[in-house]
Each structure stands twice: as C-alpha cells, then as structure tokens.
Design a protein around this motif. Structure first.
Motif, PDB file in Angstrom:
ATOM      1  N   SER A 117      43.427  43.083  44.438  1.00 49.96           N
ATOM      2  CA  SER A 117      44.499  43.813  44.407  1.00 49.96           C
ATOM      3  C   SER A 117      44.191  45.282  45.261  1.00 49.96           C
ATOM      4  CB  SER A 117      45.041  44.219  43.319  1.00 49.96           C
ATOM      5  OG  SER A 117      44.561  45.366  42.548  1.00 49.96           O
ATOM      6  N   GLY A 118      42.767  45.736  45.164  1.00 51.26           N
ATOM      7  CA  GLY A 118      42.657  46.899  45.691  1.00 51.26           C
ATOM      8  C   GLY A 118      42.858  48.053  44.539  1.00 51.26           C
ATOM      9  N   LYS A 119      43.354  47.759  43.308  1.00 51.78           N
ATOM     10  CA  LYS A 119      43.670  48.817  42.508  1.00 51.78           C
ATOM     11  C   LYS A 119      42.796  50.043  42.342  1.00 51.78           C
ATOM     12  CE  LYS A 119      46.236  49.288  38.139  1.00 51.78           C
ATOM     13  NZ  LYS A 119      46.738  48.630  36.992  1.00 51.78           N
ATOM     14  N   LEU A 120      41.646  49.614  41.807  1.00 55.88           N
ATOM     15  CA  LEU A 120      40.646  50.578  41.755  1.00 55.88           C
ATOM     16  C   LEU A 120      39.570  50.801  43.067  1.00 55.88           C
ATOM     17  CD1 LEU A 120      38.949  50.080  38.237  1.00 55.88           C
ATOM     18  CD2 LEU A 120      40.302  51.864  39.062  1.00 55.88           C
ATOM     19  N   LEU A 121      39.392  49.878  43.859  1.00 59.54           N
ATOM     20  CA  LEU A 121      38.383  49.797  45.207  1.00 59.54           C
ATOM     21  C   LEU A 121      39.605  49.378  46.349  1.00 59.54           C
ATOM     22  CD1 LEU A 121      35.679  47.996  43.247  1.00 59.54           C
ATOM     23  CD2 LEU A 121      35.571  50.324  44.230  1.00 59.54           C
ATOM     24  N   PRO A 122      40.353  50.397  46.876  1.00 59.86           N
ATOM     25  CA  PRO A 122      41.264  50.144  48.083  1.00 59.86           C
ATOM     26  C   PRO A 122      40.682  49.497  49.032  1.00 59.86           C
ATOM     27  CG  PRO A 122      40.970  52.514  47.631  1.00 59.86           C
ATOM     28  CD  PRO A 122      40.310  51.765  46.214  1.00 59.86           C
ATOM     29  N   GLY A 136      42.388  46.962  37.293  1.00 62.79           N
ATOM     30  CA  GLY A 136      41.677  47.046  38.455  1.00 62.79           C
ATOM     31  C   GLY A 136      40.146  46.653  38.531  1.00 62.79           C
ATOM     32  N   SER A 137      39.665  46.607  37.262  1.00 61.26           N
ATOM     33  CA  SER A 137      38.155  46.388  37.312  1.00 61.26           C
ATOM     34  C   SER A 137      38.052  44.788  37.584  1.00 61.26           C
ATOM     35  CB  SER A 137      37.462  46.712  35.875  1.00 61.26           C
ATOM     36  OG  SER A 137      38.187  46.248  34.844  1.00 61.26           O
ATOM     37  N   ILE A 138      36.678  44.608  38.023  1.00 63.81           N
ATOM     38  CA  ILE A 138      36.580  43.188  38.361  1.00 63.81           C
ATOM     39  C   ILE A 138      35.551  42.725  37.110  1.00 63.81           C
ATOM     40  CG2 ILE A 138      35.389  41.497  39.743  1.00 63.81           C
ATOM     41  CD1 ILE A 138      36.272  43.320  42.130  1.00 63.81           C
ATOM     42  N   TRP A 139      36.047  41.629  36.618  1.00 61.78           N
ATOM     43  CA  TRP A 139      35.115  40.854  35.466  1.00 61.78           C
ATOM     44  C   TRP A 139      34.499  39.782  36.067  1.00 61.78           C
ATOM     45  CZ3 TRP A 139      36.487  41.992  29.714  1.00 61.78           C
ATOM     46  CH2 TRP A 139      37.065  43.102  29.574  1.00 61.78           C
ATOM     47  N   PHE A 140      33.353  39.397  35.485  1.00 60.02           N
ATOM     48  CA  PHE A 140      32.696  38.155  35.802  1.00 60.02           C
ATOM     49  C   PHE A 140      31.986  37.399  34.706  1.00 60.02           C
ATOM     50  CE2 PHE A 140      29.592  41.055  37.357  1.00 60.02           C
ATOM     51  CZ  PHE A 140      28.565  40.743  37.004  1.00 60.02           C
ATOM     52  N   ASP A 169      40.724  41.424  49.991  1.00 54.73           N
ATOM     53  CA  ASP A 169      39.525  40.523  50.052  1.00 54.73           C
ATOM     54  C   ASP A 169      39.381  39.413  48.742  1.00 54.73           C
ATOM     55  OD1 ASP A 169      38.974  42.102  52.122  1.00 54.73           O
ATOM     56  OD2 ASP A 169      37.257  43.066  51.052  1.00 54.73           O
ATOM     57  N   ILE A 170      38.790  38.429  49.130  1.00 54.70           N
ATOM     58  CA  ILE A 170      38.392  37.200  48.341  1.00 54.70           C
ATOM     59  C   ILE A 170      36.999  37.189  47.719  1.00 54.70           C
ATOM     60  CG2 ILE A 170      38.374  34.721  48.005  1.00 54.70           C
ATOM     61  CD1 ILE A 170      40.510  34.618  50.093  1.00 54.70           C
ATOM     62  N   PHE A 171      36.852  37.050  46.265  1.00 58.22           N
ATOM     63  CA  PHE A 171      35.574  37.102  45.815  1.00 58.22           C
ATOM     64  C   PHE A 171      35.432  35.641  45.331  1.00 58.22           C
ATOM     65  CE2 PHE A 171      36.821  41.568  46.202  1.00 58.22           C
ATOM     66  CZ  PHE A 171      35.619  42.308  46.213  1.00 58.22           C
ATOM     67  N   VAL A 172      34.301  35.183  45.470  1.00 61.64           N
ATOM     68  CA  VAL A 172      33.892  33.900  44.954  1.00 61.64           C
ATOM     69  C   VAL A 172      32.452  33.894  44.238  1.00 61.64           C
ATOM     70  CG1 VAL A 172      33.451  31.444  45.468  1.00 61.64           C
ATOM     71  CG2 VAL A 172      35.317  32.602  46.652  1.00 61.64           C
ATOM     72  N   GLY A 173      32.323  33.268  43.138  1.00 61.79           N
ATOM     73  CA  GLY A 173      30.963  33.290  42.370  1.00 61.79           C
ATOM     74  C   GLY A 173      30.100  32.125  42.767  1.00 61.79           C
ATOM     75  N   SER A 174      28.753  32.564  42.926  1.00 60.70           N
ATOM     76  CA  SER A 174      28.079  31.524  43.376  1.00 60.70           C
ATOM     77  C   SER A 174      27.114  30.873  42.293  1.00 60.70           C
ATOM     78  CB  SER A 174      27.045  32.043  44.653  1.00 60.70           C
ATOM     79  OG  SER A 174      25.867  30.971  44.640  1.00 60.70           O
ATOM     80  N   VAL A 185      26.776  32.597  33.649  1.00 56.62           N
ATOM     81  CA  VAL A 185      26.196  31.469  32.737  1.00 56.62           C
ATOM     82  C   VAL A 185      24.754  31.839  32.440  1.00 56.62           C
ATOM     83  CG1 VAL A 185      26.010  29.040  32.347  1.00 56.62           C
ATOM     84  CG2 VAL A 185      28.027  30.072  33.821  1.00 56.62           C
ATOM     85  N   GLY A 186      23.930  32.138  33.453  1.00 59.99           N
ATOM     86  CA  GLY A 186      22.436  32.381  33.070  1.00 59.99           C
ATOM     87  C   GLY A 186      22.220  33.462  32.210  1.00 59.99           C
ATOM     88  N   LYS A 187      22.970  34.451  32.121  1.00 51.64           N
ATOM     89  CA  LYS A 187      22.750  35.683  31.151  1.00 51.64           C
ATOM     90  C   LYS A 187      23.415  35.175  29.966  1.00 51.64           C
ATOM     91  CE  LYS A 187      20.275  38.064  33.706  1.00 51.64           C
ATOM     92  NZ  LYS A 187      18.821  38.471  33.430  1.00 51.64           N
ATOM     93  N   GLY A 188      24.508  34.221  29.815  1.00 50.14           N
ATOM     94  CA  GLY A 188      25.224  33.898  28.686  1.00 50.14           C
ATOM     95  C   GLY A 188      26.295  35.340  28.394  1.00 50.14           C
ATOM     96  N   ALA A 189      26.770  35.993  29.505  1.00 52.61           N
ATOM     97  CA  ALA A 189      27.512  37.166  29.066  1.00 52.61           C
ATOM     98  C   ALA A 189      28.781  37.410  29.928  1.00 52.61           C
ATOM     99  CB  ALA A 189      26.705  38.169  29.366  1.00 52.61           C
ATOM    100  N   VAL A 190      29.704  38.103  29.534  1.00 48.53           N
ATOM    101  CA  VAL A 190      30.735  38.626  30.466  1.00 48.53           C
ATOM    102  C   VAL A 190      30.372  40.229  30.798  1.00 48.53           C
ATOM    103  CG1 VAL A 190      33.002  39.171  30.694  1.00 48.53           C
ATOM    104  CG2 VAL A 190      32.250  37.259  29.205  1.00 48.53           C
ATOM    105  N   TYR A 191      30.723  40.755  32.104  1.00 50.45           N
ATOM    106  CA  TYR A 191      30.452  41.688  32.719  1.00 50.45           C
ATOM    107  C   TYR A 191      31.741  42.283  33.467  1.00 50.45           C
ATOM    108  CZ  TYR A 191      25.488  40.907  32.412  1.00 50.45           C
ATOM    109  OH  TYR A 191      24.238  40.387  31.857  1.00 50.45           O
ATOM    110  N   ARG A 192      31.774  43.682  33.298  1.00 54.70           N
ATOM    111  CA  ARG A 192      32.847  44.204  34.007  1.00 54.70           C
ATOM    112  C   ARG A 192      32.291  45.296  35.221  1.00 54.70           C
ATOM    113  NH1 ARG A 192      34.967  49.620  33.530  1.00 54.70           N
ATOM    114  NH2 ARG A 192      37.195  49.709  33.822  1.00 54.70           N
ATOM    115  N   MET A 193      32.843  45.284  36.377  1.00 53.65           N
ATOM    116  CA  MET A 193      32.597  46.015  37.413  1.00 53.65           C
ATOM    117  C   MET A 193      33.542  46.811  37.819  1.00 53.65           C
ATOM    118  SD  MET A 193      30.462  43.628  40.541  1.00 53.65           S
ATOM    119  CE  MET A 193      31.927  42.995  40.805  1.00 53.65           C
ATOM    120  N   ALA A 194      32.996  48.372  37.888  1.00 59.63           N
ATOM    121  CA  ALA A 194      34.035  49.394  38.144  1.00 59.63           C
ATOM    122  C   ALA A 194      33.463  50.460  38.741  1.00 59.63           C
ATOM    123  CB  ALA A 194      34.720  49.766  37.211  1.00 59.63           C
ATOM    124  N   PRO A 195      34.030  51.125  39.553  1.00 60.60           N
ATOM    125  CA  PRO A 195      33.108  52.370  40.377  1.00 60.60           C
ATOM    126  C   PRO A 195      33.031  53.460  39.375  1.00 60.60           C
ATOM    127  CG  PRO A 195      35.611  52.364  40.999  1.00 60.60           C
ATOM    128  CD  PRO A 195      35.318  51.202  40.417  1.00 60.60           C
TER     129      PRO A 195
END
Length: 364
Positions: free
Chosen positions: A295-300, A347-351, A305-310, A354-364
C-alpha cells in the motif's frame, strides 16, 4: 536505585537488539524484528486488528501469538499432512472485529487421497479455540499425490473469496474445466457460487472456476484497484506472476517458459493464440510463494510494488514497472525460504521464514 534502573534498561535494550536486525534496501535500512520463533514448517500468517496474530504449521497446528507467546488453537479441522499438503493458508477478513471469523485452507482427507478445502470458523476471544467450524468448499475429486495444492485464499472487494488450486501434479487437469484443479476459483463467503462467475450455466464446467491453466499458485493478493495477482511455480524455469481475469486461460501445460525436469520441452512453446501471457516469469525458477501488493503506508516509495518470497534463493523479490520486472532482491539471514508475506494494519511488512522457523516484521 539509579544503577538498578540503568541495568534494567540495558538488559531490556539488549533483549530488543538481539531480535532486531537491519537489512539494506532501496528504501534505506529496514529493521527486521523476529515476532515469533521455534515454528515447525510454518505456512501462513494472519494479523489480527489488535496486533496479535495467527500462524499455520503444515502438520496441522494453528498457533495464536500474543507478545511473542504462543498457544495452539483447538478445533482445527483434520488435515492430510502428506507431501506439500497440510494446514496451509489463514486469512483474516475485513469484518473480523465484528464477526471474529477466519478462513483456513488445508488438504482435506478424501477416500483416495486429499483435496484442497476451505473452512471458516470463529476464533474465541482468548484465541484458544475455533468454534462453528464449517467446510465451505472442497475440490473434488482431489488427488492421490502430495503435490501442488495451491491454497491461498483472498477476500475480494465485494466479499467473495478467490482460492488458488494447483494441478495436483497432473498437468492436463489444468485445461479440464470439469475439474477445479489448476484454477483460481471464486466463491461466496458461505461457499455458494456467485451468479456472475464466467462459466456459470455451462455444461460440464465447474461453475466456481474464475480462471484456469495454472500450475501451482502459492501466492495471491489484491492490488489497490481490487485486481487479483498470483505467483505460481513453474517446472524447471517458468515461474510466473499472473493477473487472473474472469474466464481466461493461463496456458499450463500448453505453453510455458520452463521445461520438464528431464529437460524436454513443455507443450507447444511459450505462446499460443487465446492463451494469456504472464506479467513476469523467472528462469531459472525462484520457487515463488507468498505475494503482497504493498500500500505504501510506511514506505511510500514502494507504493503499488509487488513483493514475492523465494523459497529457493532465500530472498524477497520486489517487482515494479510496466512491463513488470524484478527490480530488487531483499536478502539477509532472516529471508531463508520465504513462504508467506503480508502487510500489517500499520503498514509494516511481515514474512515467514521456513528455514528459520520464524515470523519477521520489516519496518523503517
């Protein structure tokens, strides 16, 4: 007393710094914070309005997380945890604060294997139990293999649900509209079929089908205009990002930018009249999973933009432009096998890693 206070403050800051790291990105340094760890094959995360969240584990557990502490939610439907199957997506609808309903997708045991299914249930106020659990859709017949369940569910603007269903390892099924395999389906919230679906009333065609010719779409999200986007696994090369539209055929396995794992050509090439082209494809494959349109809420600067996990190369791809292309790879120790990626209400991005067995939050 002052020394005690300073020691407590130091220990508190040390605890925070131990779980928060920084990743360099085109938007500057982004703080990455572990929200929960110790997970066993996590598949999806759903963030509730109050900041608590749910995480699915493929073997069948649904976890409720508050302040880093987890409890296992009771009442989850029985899953066929075989191969790529199990408890898969979790989606929080817009009216959760009123309804307390959540949607789950999972591989449902069937007489000769399993099929992708969608359930809806109410989450108790304390997050410990699901009640009034109903299976509102089941892909039948399913398949005996453990591959390609697809299994993302997205709430459309009109309240209907888009659900992605893989070809179950049987490529030709994606062109067979008498089967829901290899398709994106659209259903109402109670599991009924919307009257304006593209194939309603056609004989020998599943009326729930919205689009078909998909291989294994494991990422799905809406953009700001309400359009659906999906990411899907190719074979050897040919991973795709598509924008499914009503009644359209996305080509699998007639056309593909990949090859069979044996190296042999797939179908009739990369293009054919009447079949849709992907908005973007990867070769070599990155094994794309979760997809987010930001949405651009925290990072205009990332708006739209589209984010895809690899899963294969351990990064988050940022896609932008017209034509769509990969413009950035966000990569660090935390991005090991990224399975899901979502935007929180703030507006933070969470992902999910699997390798770390964890949920993370990304924010400025």
């Amino acid at each position: 007393m002052f020394r005690v206070f300073m020691m407590i403050l130091f220990l508190s800051l040390s605890a925070v710094s131990a779980t928060a790291q920084t990743l360099p990105t085109s938007a500057g340094n982004i703080e990455v914070t572990k929200m929960v760890g110790g997970l066993d094959t996590p598949w999806a995360v759903g963030i509730l309005p109050d900041g608590t969240f749910l995480v699915t584990e493929r073997d069948g557990d649904l976890l409720f997380v508050r302040n880093g502490k987890t409890n296992t939610v009771r009442g989850v439907p029985k899953v066929a945890a075989t191969g790529q199957g199990g408890l898969l997506d979790v989606t929080i609808p817009r009216d959760f604060a009123q309804s307390r309903e959540v949607f789950l997708t999972f591989s449902k045991p069937q007489n000769q294997g399993a099929g992708t299914a969608v359930a809806v249930a109410r989450l108790s106020e304390n997050g410990k139990r699901l009640t009034n659990v109903r299976v509102i859709y089941e892909a039948t017949p399913g398949g005996s293999g453990g591959r390609h369940f697809g299994s993302r569910v997205v709430e459309a603007r009109d309240g209907t649900l888009f659900v992605t269903i893989g070809d179950r390892g049987e490529p030709d099924s994606a062109q067979d509209r008498s089967s829901p395999m290899g398709s994106v389906i659209r259903i109402n919230r109670n599991g009924s079929i919307p009257a304006d679906n593209p194939f309603v009333g056609q004989s020998n065609v599943k009326p729930e089908i919205w689009s078909f010719g998909h291989r294994n779409p494991q990422g799905a999200a809406l953009d700001a205009r309400g359009r659906l986007w999906v990411s899907e696994h190719g074979a050897r090369g040919g991973d795709e990002v598509n924008q499914p539209r009503a009644g359209r055929n996305y080509g699998w396995p007639v056309i593909s930018y990949g090859t069979h794992y044996s190296g042999q050509k797939i179908g009739e090439g990369t293009a054919k009249a009447g079949l849709e082209q992907p908005k973007l494809f990867w070769d070599p494959s990155i094994a794309p999973s979760g997809l987010l349109v930001y949405s651009g809420k925290l990072l205009p600067q990332w708006k739209g933009d589209i984010f895809v996990g690899s899963l294969k190369f351990d990064y988050i791809a940022r896609l932008a432009g017209n034509p769509l292309r990969e413009v950035e790879q966000i990569k660090g120790p935390e991005t090991e096998r990224v399975r899901d990626i979502v935007e929180a209400p703030d507006g933070s991005i969470w992902f999910i890693s699997v390798g770390k067995g964890a949920v993370y939050r990304m924010a400025p």
